[in-house]
Write an enzyme that holds these catalytic residues in place. Structure first.
Site: not given
Lengths: 663, 379
Positions: B232-233, B313-315
């Site tokens: 994810d990072r 919410h990173r997407g």
């Protein structure tokens, strides 16, 4: 780095923000655990909290920031001065958030010897560590579920005693260590030890927003902040000020907030009804409720306050709603058993069932697995025996210098020198050894200290599951799943990692990559669909490759492969091959590499395929043959043979009389 | 090329049971290292998606780095090393071990900040960005930094000796075979990547310093997956495959041979294209802040993330950034649905929650079109 995002600028996440403010208002509330998927502003919120924390009075020249008027909570020095009637210099300072990084070593956490002082004067003086800094502040541990066990122990001790007691490296010291513990974690990465979980009075489950408008707002604010943090902060300056004021006022007010007896009764009654463990829940609820009342500007705790407090305090303390079923929110105090708030789709049993039925699988409702398995085959004792047995057969590893260095130890032969600890050991003796400042340190062999490294993985249990049509006979699949689920739960208790490889049809695949998240594994298994042929060889090869991969990453890995199948392989590995022969050859891979394994026969005595086509005699003979073949299979793997039917409800695999596969 | 465990990748599998077909496009990176010349970025054949992902990061490092997934010999390493040549040079405080930016107070180390606050004239130098490698068996102290042994033994003083995370500040950190890294090193990387800062509390040292870098990782998916947390990072993920077009393969071989024979001449051939790329990147950086992203596009992005059930919410944030960056690079002043389409997979592919055996009726592109149609957006 640099400016932090303003607390008031966080979109929504009311529960999370509330929980943090409660802690700011009432330091007697023992901390918050923020649990949730990544990217939900958990860390941002905690760091943002710093600017909203109230000011406190502290003894200005004390490294522990002792309270100037609370004798009991002072460090020994302050107390002495206080008792001697001295005027302690006071300053008002803001509470702050102190970081405890994941890779902190023990000496930095508890404090140790002041090296320079020791070298120069030969005195072993205590140098404070992170726990000292944290006194009267907030101690923040990001990814608290990944924190090293030893550090966790240290934290738990300090939190329980309110004191940090240090006995190490020639230093004997104690100092106050009262802090608000705030942790964040992503449950996907594994659970929290129950003792640690219990330390948190509040648990908040944080999820991302489902509302497009809100998501856009979140993204836009983030971008605005990144583009010009100063301007962004300026925009929220007024709200921040108001918030700070609210917290300050609440802190003053909380002294006078009354908790009427009826409220206390309600709280305790509810705690009992929900079967909360111990008294902590009750106490937490009343502390939290008073803080909430104070925050809302009221002098008396109302039912609403209590309800909210219970929402925060109960989920992790109530039986049956442990961290393993994360996602189910707190229970309301009404007559219904479960609340609708924050329901996590993933834990919805109805959804699972219907999906499975469509695929032809046999569903298991969440409530059904009630196995209480005490130990797996990987009991630490057996672990040691088996590993030394393995060691006799495989060349021992010379270089095991991987793994995080957490603490040091005195031992006879030191081959992995802990420089810092060695220096600390040598430092106080410099004068005795005739050294002056500029000579450099004289290090003797008795100063040498060994690095103790944390192994990242202990045991890895790889389940290889037969999901072919031959296990479709209702009971077999049901039993297989039950057995599998309880074994996974068992691995969870032993804090081992699990992985699940599935084979059916014409191939095999890894359903669950090695993980500490047993909930994920259990869920994947619950939803497993079955059907098709039995490519046993493929399943074994896939498992073998997985184990080899993991061994590359961690040379000290102790794997255990558990195959659950009825052994009726009928798919050749390569064209022109023979299914059974291929399966046996694949089994041999494990024997050759000394990978411990167990073959759990899911067909033995459970298989209820209709026998009408055979006479009874022939049916018995077939089943006996299969049983023998499976035992041979286990032997080919070099592992144990265990009929699933013999896995009792409350199994202690350790005590079971496992049949050795005979040649 | 040796692997992380020291084996050469050929002999550690059961021969009869498994099979690997490796296409070695180029050990050009190794060649480059030995000749001291870098293979030009613009000379890399095909691999459009990978190049785009790298360029986006070159324009806007906030996109969050790239994870390149693919089998061996697909020019991953070559491309990364080639990338730095087209990155603009940076200004750094000349005598600072962390190479702090001379005018960005927030991102300075404590020393530089003190000097800056004291109105001292900081010595500035202009230097190219570079690729910092995370070596095969890096120990934690080498990565994080540790105690300066000499000082400690000499004077009993504990001084911080910077490690790889310090070197990487303001550069590109290249982690080959990232999926084979020790878990706790991964944790350390994560922390630094997230905070832009390396916080050290160990081995008698208490210190923090800036550590912002473009993270580029590579991995061979056959050798195991990455922890979701680390996955994810990475801002973007790109799956690269071996080249299957015969013509392309011929061209790759030809270029490699030409480069090896005379690297200088080869590089001159591509000098113009390289210069153009460099200029485009600089122009894109300048344009970036002015690229508009209107509400409907914002909803498209939000809608996609909700539909795909992406965690957190990173997407959203990454897809927005990537889209705006691409628009800037293409000389546009606003993000369109088409722009989003070009970066959607890169930005979201690795954030999907997929159980492998379940029927995949959800994939990024189909969801893109669904949401786009709902919002009446033209592509």
């Amino acid at each position: 780095m640099g400016a932090s995002y303003p607390f008031a600028g966080i979109v929504d996440q009311t529960a999370m923000k509330r929980a943090l403010l409660v802690n700011a208002v009432n330091p007697d509330v023992n901390g918050v655990l923020l649990r949730g998927e990544r990217g939900t502003a958990k860390s941002t919120a905690v760091r943002a909290l710093t600017e909203v924390l109230p000011k406190i009075e502290a003894v200005a020249d004390c490294p522990y920031g002792c309270p100037p008027d609370d004798r009991d909570r002072m460090c020994s020095e302050c107390r002495e001065r206080h008792d001697a009637g001295a005027d302690l210099p006071i300053e008002r300072r803001r509470m702050r958030v102190v970081d405890l990084p994941l890779n902190a070593s023990e000496d930095r956490v508890v404090g140790s010897i002041d090296l320079r002082e020791a070298v120069q004067s030969g005195e072993a003086r205590f140098e404070p560590g992170i726990l000292a800094e944290a006194n009267r502040n907030v101690l923040y541990v990001d990814e608290v579920n990944l924190l090293d066990d030893h550090i966790v122990d240290v934290l738990l001790d300090a939190a329980a005693m309110g004191e940090n007691i240090v006995e190490r490296e020639g230093v004997s010291f104690r100092h106050p260590a009262e802090f608000v513990l705030v942790g964040t974690m992503n449950p996907e990465e594994g659970g929290l030890r129950p003792q640690l979980l219990d330390r948190f009075d509040i648990v908040v489950d944080v999820t991302a927003s489902d509302d497009p408008a809100e998501r856009v707002e979140i993204a836009e604010r983030r971008e605005a902040f990144d583009a010009d943090s100063e301007a962004f902060r300026a925009a929220y300056a007024d709200e921040q000020r108001a918030l700070r004021e609210r917290v300050r006022a609440a802190r003053e007010r909380i002294e006078r907030v009354q908790m009427p007896e009826e409220r206390q009764h309600e709280a305790s009654y509810e705690a009992l009804r929900q079967r909360a463990h111990g008294m902590r829940a009750d106490i937490a609820v009343s502390r939290i409720a008073r803080a909430i009342a104070a925050l809302d500007g009221e002098d008396e705790v109302t039912e609403a306050h209590v309800a909210e407090a219970q929402y925060f305090a109960f989920p992790h303390r109530v039986e049956g709603v442990a961290e393993m079923t994360f996602g189910e929110a707190a229970l309301s105090t009404g007559s219904d058993e479960e609340s609708d708030e924050g329901d996590d789709d993933e834990s919805d049993p109805e959804g699972d069932d219907s999906a499975d039925q469509r695929g032809g699988g046999i569903p298991i409702a969440e409530g059904e697995e009630s196995y209480t398995v005490d130990r797996t085959a990987i009991d630490p004792e057996k672990d040691r025996t088996m590993r030394s047995a393995l060691a006799r057969r495989t060349p021992s590893r010379v270089d095991v210098r991987s793994g995080r260095y957490v603490r040091s130890r005195i031992q006879e032969e030191v081959d992995d020198v802990a420089i810092d600890a060695t220096l600390r050991a040598a430092a106080p003796n410099q004068r005795l050894r005739g050294r002056e400042d500029s000579d450099g340190l004289a290090i003797e062999s008795r100063d040498l200290r060994q690095k103790l490294r944390e192994r990242t993985a202990r045991a890895l249990v790889v389940f290889v599951v037969d999901a072919s049509g031959s296990v479709m006979s209702g009971r077999q699949m049901m039993e297989t799943k039950r057995g599998l689920l309880s074994l996974i739960e068992d691995a969870y208790r032993a804090r081992n990692r699990v992985a699940v490889v599935v084979f059916r049809g014409e191939s095999a695949f890894t359903l669950v990559e090695p993980t500490r998240n047993h909930r994920q594994a259990r869920e994947a298994v619950s939803r497993l669909t079955v059907g098709g042929n039995t490519p046993l060889a493929h399943g074994l090869v896939e498992a073998y490759r997985l184990v080899e991969r993991e061994k590359r990453r961690d040379q000290d890995l102790y794997p255990l492969v558990v195959v659950l199948s009825d052994g009726q392989s009928n798919v050749e590995y390569r064209e022109g091959g023979d299914a059974k022969a291929d399966a046996f050859r694949a089994a041999a891979l494990f024997d050759e590499d000394d990978i411990p394994s167990v073959f759990v026969d899911t067909g033995h005595k459970i298989d209820t395929t209709p026998d009408e086509i055979w006479t009874e005699r022939k049916a018995r003979r077939m089943k006996r043959k299969r049983h023998e073949r499976n035992r041979d299979f286990a032997a080919a793997m070099g592992g144990e043979y265990l009929p699933l039917i013999d896995l009792p409800r409350d199994v202690d695999l350790e005590a079971l009389d496992l049949e050795e596969g005979t040649a | 090329m040796t692997r992380r465990d020291g084996s050469n990748g050929e002999n550690d599998r059961p021969q009869s049971m498994t099979d690997h077909d490796t296409t070695d496009q180029a050990s050009t990176a190794d060649e480059a290292a030995s000749t001291g010349r870098t293979f030009p970025f613009t000379a890399i054949v095909d691999q459009a998606e990978m190049k785009r992902a790298l360029v986006l990061n070159a324009v806007n490092p906030d996109v969050g780095g790239v994870l390149i997934r693919g089998e061996r010999g697909t020019a991953k390493s070559t491309a990364v090393r080639a990338l730095v040549e087209v990155l603009p040079e940076i200004e750094a405080v000349a005598d600072c071990p962390y190479g702090c930016p001379p005018d960005d107070h927030d991102r300075m180390c404590s020393d530089c900040r003190e000097r800056h606050d004291a109105d001292e004239d900081l010595p500035v130098e202009t230097r190219p960005m570079r690729v910092v490698d995370l070596p095969l068996n890096a120990s934690e102290d080498r990565v994080v930094g540790s105690i300066d042994l000499e000082r400690a033994v000499q004077a009993g003083e504990r001084e911080f000796e910077p490690g790889i995370l310090a070197e990487a500040n303001r550069n590109v950190l290249y982690v080959d075979e990232v999926n084979l890294l020790d878990d706790h090193i991964v944790d350390v990387l994560l922390d630094a990547a997230a905070m832009g800062e390396n916080i050290v509390e160990r081995e008698g040292v208490s210190f923090r310093h800036p550590s912002e870098f473009i993270l580029v990782g590579t991995m061979n998916p056959e050798e195991g997956d990455l922890r979701p947390q680390l996955l994810d990072r990475f801002g973007l993920v790109v799956d690269v495959e071996g080249v299957t077009e015969v013509d392309d393969r011929v061209e790759i071989s030809r270029r490699r041979a030409a480069f090896e024979a005379d690297p200088d001449a080869f590089r001159i051939e591509y000098a113009d294209e390289q210069a153009t790329l460099r200029e485009d990147i600089v122009a894109a950086r300048e344009r970036l802040d002015d690229v508009a992203l209107d509400d409907t596009i914002a909803r498209l992005i939000a809608g996609m993330n909700i539909e795909l059930d992406v965690d957190g919410h990173r997407g959203d944030i990454t897809l927005r950034r990537a889209a705006r960056t691409l628009a800037a690079f293409e000389g546009e002043d606003e993000v369109t649905a088409r722009t989003v389409r070009h970066v959607a997979r890169m930005a979201l592919e690795h954030r999907l929650q997929r159980l492998p055996f379940e029927e995949e009726d959800q994939d990024v592109m189909s969801v893109f079109h669904d949401v786009r149609r709902e919002l009446d957006l033209e592509d």
